[in-house]
Design an enzyme around this catalytic site. Structure first.
Site, PDB file in Angstrom:
ATOM      1  N   SER A 241       0.863  -1.138  -0.110  1.00 54.04           N
ATOM      2  CA  SER A 241       0.077   0.039   0.129  1.00 54.04           C
ATOM      3  C   SER A 241       0.948   1.344  -0.092  1.00 54.04           C
ATOM      4  O   SER A 241       2.133   1.294   0.837  1.00 54.04           O
ATOM      5  CB  SER A 241      -0.910  -0.029   1.424  1.00 54.04           C
ATOM      6  OG  SER A 241      -1.486   1.225   1.397  1.00 54.04           O
TER       7      SER A 241
ATOM      8  N   LYS B 180       2.421  -3.448   6.685  1.00 60.01           N
ATOM      9  CA  LYS B 180       2.508  -3.835   5.028  1.00 60.01           C
ATOM     10  C   LYS B 180       4.109  -3.621   4.877  1.00 60.01           C
ATOM     11  O   LYS B 180       4.493  -4.300   4.197  1.00 60.01           O
ATOM     12  CB  LYS B 180       1.756  -2.666   4.302  1.00 60.01           C
ATOM     13  CG  LYS B 180       0.341  -2.950   4.158  1.00 60.01           C
ATOM     14  CD  LYS B 180       0.062  -4.188   3.433  1.00 60.01           C
ATOM     15  CE  LYS B 180      -1.268  -4.903   3.476  1.00 60.01           C
ATOM     16  NZ  LYS B 180      -1.740  -5.941   2.735  1.00 60.01           N
TER      17      LYS B 180
ATOM     18  N   TYR C   7      -1.566  -0.153  10.356  1.00 59.92           N
ATOM     19  CA  TYR C   7      -1.898  -0.891   9.234  1.00 59.92           C
ATOM     20  C   TYR C   7      -0.447  -0.687   8.148  1.00 59.92           C
ATOM     21  O   TYR C   7      -0.144  -1.750   7.605  1.00 59.92           O
ATOM     22  CB  TYR C   7      -3.020  -0.170   8.672  1.00 59.92           C
ATOM     23  CG  TYR C   7      -3.217  -0.759   7.155  1.00 59.92           C
ATOM     24  CD1 TYR C   7      -3.445  -2.068   6.821  1.00 59.92           C
ATOM     25  CD2 TYR C   7      -2.956   0.076   5.817  1.00 59.92           C
ATOM     26  CE1 TYR C   7      -3.898  -2.385   5.532  1.00 59.92           C
ATOM     27  CE2 TYR C   7      -3.358  -0.156   4.523  1.00 59.92           C
ATOM     28  CZ  TYR C   7      -3.523  -1.412   4.435  1.00 59.92           C
ATOM     29  OH  TYR C   7      -3.689  -1.709   3.108  1.00 59.92           O
TER      30      TYR C   7
HETATM   31  N1  LIG Z   1      -8.708  -1.134  -0.909  1.00 59.23           N
HETATM   32  C1  LIG Z   1      -7.771  -0.443  -0.741  1.00 59.23           C
HETATM   33  O1  LIG Z   1      -7.778   0.722  -0.762  1.00 59.23           O
HETATM   34  C2  LIG Z   1      -6.243  -1.154  -0.704  1.00 59.23           C
HETATM   35  C3  LIG Z   1      -5.421  -0.176  -0.737  1.00 59.23           C
HETATM   36  C4  LIG Z   1      -4.080  -0.738  -0.683  1.00 59.23           C
HETATM   37  C5  LIG Z   1      -3.665  -1.966  -0.166  1.00 59.23           C
HETATM   38  N2  LIG Z   1      -4.797  -2.825  -0.046  1.00 59.23           N
HETATM   39  C6  LIG Z   1      -4.571  -3.979   0.119  1.00 59.23           C
HETATM   40  O2  LIG Z   1      -5.221  -4.895  -0.733  1.00 59.23           O
HETATM   41  C7  LIG Z   1      -5.545  -6.355  -0.267  1.00 59.23           C
HETATM   42  C8  LIG Z   1      -6.904  -6.492  -0.504  1.00 59.23           C
HETATM   43  O3  LIG Z   1      -7.628  -5.234  -0.201  1.00 59.23           O
HETATM   44  P1  LIG Z   1      -9.278  -5.363  -0.477  1.00 59.23           P
HETATM   45  O4  LIG Z   1      -9.650  -3.966  -0.749  1.00 59.23           O
HETATM   46  O5  LIG Z   1      -9.881  -6.155  -1.360  1.00 59.23           O
HETATM   47  O6  LIG Z   1      -9.841  -5.789   1.031  1.00 59.23           O
HETATM   48  P2  LIG Z   1     -11.115  -6.669   1.226  1.00 59.23           P
HETATM   49  O7  LIG Z   1     -11.115  -6.755   2.758  1.00 59.23           O
HETATM   50  O8  LIG Z   1     -12.113  -6.404   0.323  1.00 59.23           O
HETATM   51  O9  LIG Z   1     -10.258  -8.068   0.685  1.00 59.23           O
HETATM   52  C9  LIG Z   1      -9.285  -8.918   1.558  1.00 59.23           C
HETATM   53  C10 LIG Z   1      -9.893 -10.307   1.768  1.00 59.23           C
HETATM   54  O10 LIG Z   1      -9.139 -10.909   2.739  1.00 59.23           O
HETATM   55  C11 LIG Z   1      -9.959 -11.796   3.575  1.00 59.23           C
HETATM   56  N3  LIG Z   1      -9.115 -11.923   4.740  1.00 59.23           N
HETATM   57  C12 LIG Z   1      -8.789 -10.921   5.731  1.00 59.23           C
HETATM   58  N4  LIG Z   1      -7.846 -11.529   6.732  1.00 59.23           N
HETATM   59  C13 LIG Z   1      -7.762 -13.124   6.295  1.00 59.23           C
HETATM   60  C14 LIG Z   1      -7.154 -14.019   6.762  1.00 59.23           C
HETATM   61  N5  LIG Z   1      -6.318 -13.987   7.980  1.00 59.23           N
HETATM   62  N6  LIG Z   1      -7.244 -15.473   6.179  1.00 59.23           N
HETATM   63  C15 LIG Z   1      -7.736 -15.451   5.090  1.00 59.23           C
HETATM   64  N7  LIG Z   1      -8.437 -14.501   4.593  1.00 59.23           N
HETATM   65  C16 LIG Z   1      -8.359 -13.277   4.983  1.00 59.23           C
HETATM   66  C17 LIG Z   1     -11.117 -11.122   3.745  1.00 59.23           C
HETATM   67  O11 LIG Z   1     -12.031 -11.844   4.234  1.00 59.23           O
HETATM   68  C18 LIG Z   1     -11.212 -10.444   2.330  1.00 59.23           C
HETATM   69  O12 LIG Z   1     -12.121 -11.173   1.552  1.00 59.23           O
HETATM   70  C19 LIG Z   1      -5.293  -6.078   1.306  1.00 59.23           C
HETATM   71  O13 LIG Z   1      -4.076  -6.821   1.764  1.00 59.23           O
HETATM   72  C20 LIG Z   1      -5.376  -4.509   1.583  1.00 59.23           C
HETATM   73  O14 LIG Z   1      -4.494  -4.358   2.772  1.00 59.23           O
HETATM   74  C21 LIG Z   1      -6.036  -2.407  -0.325  1.00 59.23           C
END
Ligand SMILES: NC(=O)c1ccc[n+]([C@@H]2O[C@H](COP(=O)([O-])OP(=O)(O)OC[C@H]3O[C@@H](n4cnc5c(N)ncnc54)[C@H](O)[C@@H]3O)[C@@H](O)[C@H]2O)c1
Length: 336
Positions: free
Chosen positions: A124, A152, A148
């Site tokens: 991120s 990362k 958070y």
């Molecule tokens: N959406 C954003 O703005 C953003 C920005 C930068 C980075 N990210 C990163 O991208 C990734 C995906 O983000 P997203 O927006 O799709 O989030 P999201 O919450 O929609 O998807 C994350 C998924 O991981 C699953 N999960 C969480 N903990 C878990 C565990 N311990 N074991 C198995 N599954 C688990 C959740 O059920 C979910 O389906 C994340 O790692 C997030 O930190 C997201």
């Protein structure tokens, strides 16, 4: 290729699965469904004509992971699974260290035991912290300002150390800027639980009448219209970046940190104005105080992604606004 996708039923993961399946890859999703719905799987099948394999499991569960890896050799892992709410990470840091750091460690250990050494990791722009000057290059200092962001960065460091220790590892840590929008079909999209933390889903819920008005945090930033500037990226462009990263790791070893953003800054009022224009709607809003910790402007230098991956964003702010609203209208309460 056969790809293990952790967190594949989540927002970004589901869009990546659509792109992977469309490109002909085999996909196995693992997700504990803590922030997603199993209905996503049918929706992915509706778009692609193929339903990915799915196992409900927590990436901290070593034995369950071993069973998945034992069942068939993966060519690569895309690791989306994790928790992502900045404010929650301040209130409950252990949840973040457990899911994001311990979860990743458990996953990489299982991968190493099974000789799977190709990883694309969801990092991120939060790792850059509050003082980085935009456009932010990957070699800018990292200084995450919350748990958070620290989780990362720690996972990036785990992966960097793995690559330094063994030449077989090939890793792309993709630093996302602000993913928004939805698949243009309106069949999959972002389904936040409770009141959204982020601008676009909030705007969509105001547009839908589920929330009464948008609070614009800060109207006195030193930007052309006084509102904060971010690098919003269409989730489909972002998803495609993961395919490009997988292709890149075919050709390259070692650790690669790569921004995924458009390279352009968009203010809150730009976003709001575009949303109103393309969707022919009015979004009631009012200006409130800045939020502590928010930066004035954060946008990517996207040159490395273009150079290494041959990837650039193709979709516009108008596409983001149109697709987000199409998804919201078709699915007012998310995946129910
Ligand atoms: N959406 C954003 O703005 C953003 C920005 C930068 C980075 N990210 C990163 O991208 C990734 C995906 O983000 P997203 O927006 O799709 O989030 P999201 O919450 O929609 O998807 C994350 C998924 O991981 C699953 N999960 C969480 N903990 C878990 C565990 N311990 N074991 C198995 N599954 C688990 C959740 O059920 C979910 O389906 C994340 O790692 C997030 O930190 C997201």
């Amino acid at each position: 290729m056969k790809i293990l996708v952790t967190g594949g039923t989540g927002y970004i993961g589901s869009h990546a699965c659509v792109e992977l399946l469309t490109a002909g890859h085999a996909v196995v999703i693992v997700d504990n469904l803590s922030n997603s719905s199993p209905r996503v799987l049918e929706r992915i099948a509706q778009i692609t004509g193929r339903q990915p394999a799915f196992h409900e499991l927590d990436v901290r569960d070593r034995a369950a992971l071993d069973r998945i890896f034992d069942a068939g050799k993966f060519d690569a892992i895309i690791h989306f699974a994790g928790v992502k709410a900045v404010a929650e990470s301040v209130a409950d840091p252990l949840k973040y260290y457990s899911n994001n750091v311990y979860g990743s460690l458990t996953l990489f250990e299982a991968a190493a035991r099974h000789d799977v050494t190709r990883v694309v990791f969801s990092s991120s722009a939060t790792v850059y912290g509050e003082t980085a000057r935009s456009p932010i290059r990957e070699d800018a200092a990292t200084a995450p300002a919350n748990p958070y962001g620290r989780t990362k960065l720690i996972v990036e460091q785990q992966l960097g150390d793995l690559c330094a220790a063994g030449s077989e590892w090939r890793v792309a840590a993709l630093r996302y800027f602000n993913p928004v929008g939805a698949h243009p079909s309106g069949i999959i999209g972002e389904a936040p639980q409770g009141v959204p933390n982020n601008l676009m889903p909030y705007v969509c819920q105001v547009a839908a009448g589920r929330l009464s008005e948008l609070s614009v945090f800060g109207h006195d930033y030193p930007t052309p219209d006084g509102t904060a500037i971010r690098d919003y990226i269409h989730v489909v462009d972002l998803a495609r970046g993961h395919l490009k990263a997988l292709e890149y790791l075919e050709r390259t070893r070692g650790m690669h940190v790569i921004n995924l953003g458009t390279g352009r800054g968009t203010s809150v009022l730009d976003m709001l104005g575009t949303f109103e224009r393309v969707n022919a709607l009015r979004i009631p809003h009012r200006f409130t105080a800045r939020r502590p910790g928010d930066t004035t402007e954060t946008y990517a230098d996207a040159a490395r992604a273009a150079q290494f991956l041959g990837w650039r964003t193709e979709l516009t702010l108008a596409d983001m606004c149109r697709d987000a609203w199409r998804w919201q209208q078709a699915n007012p309460a998310g995946y129910v």
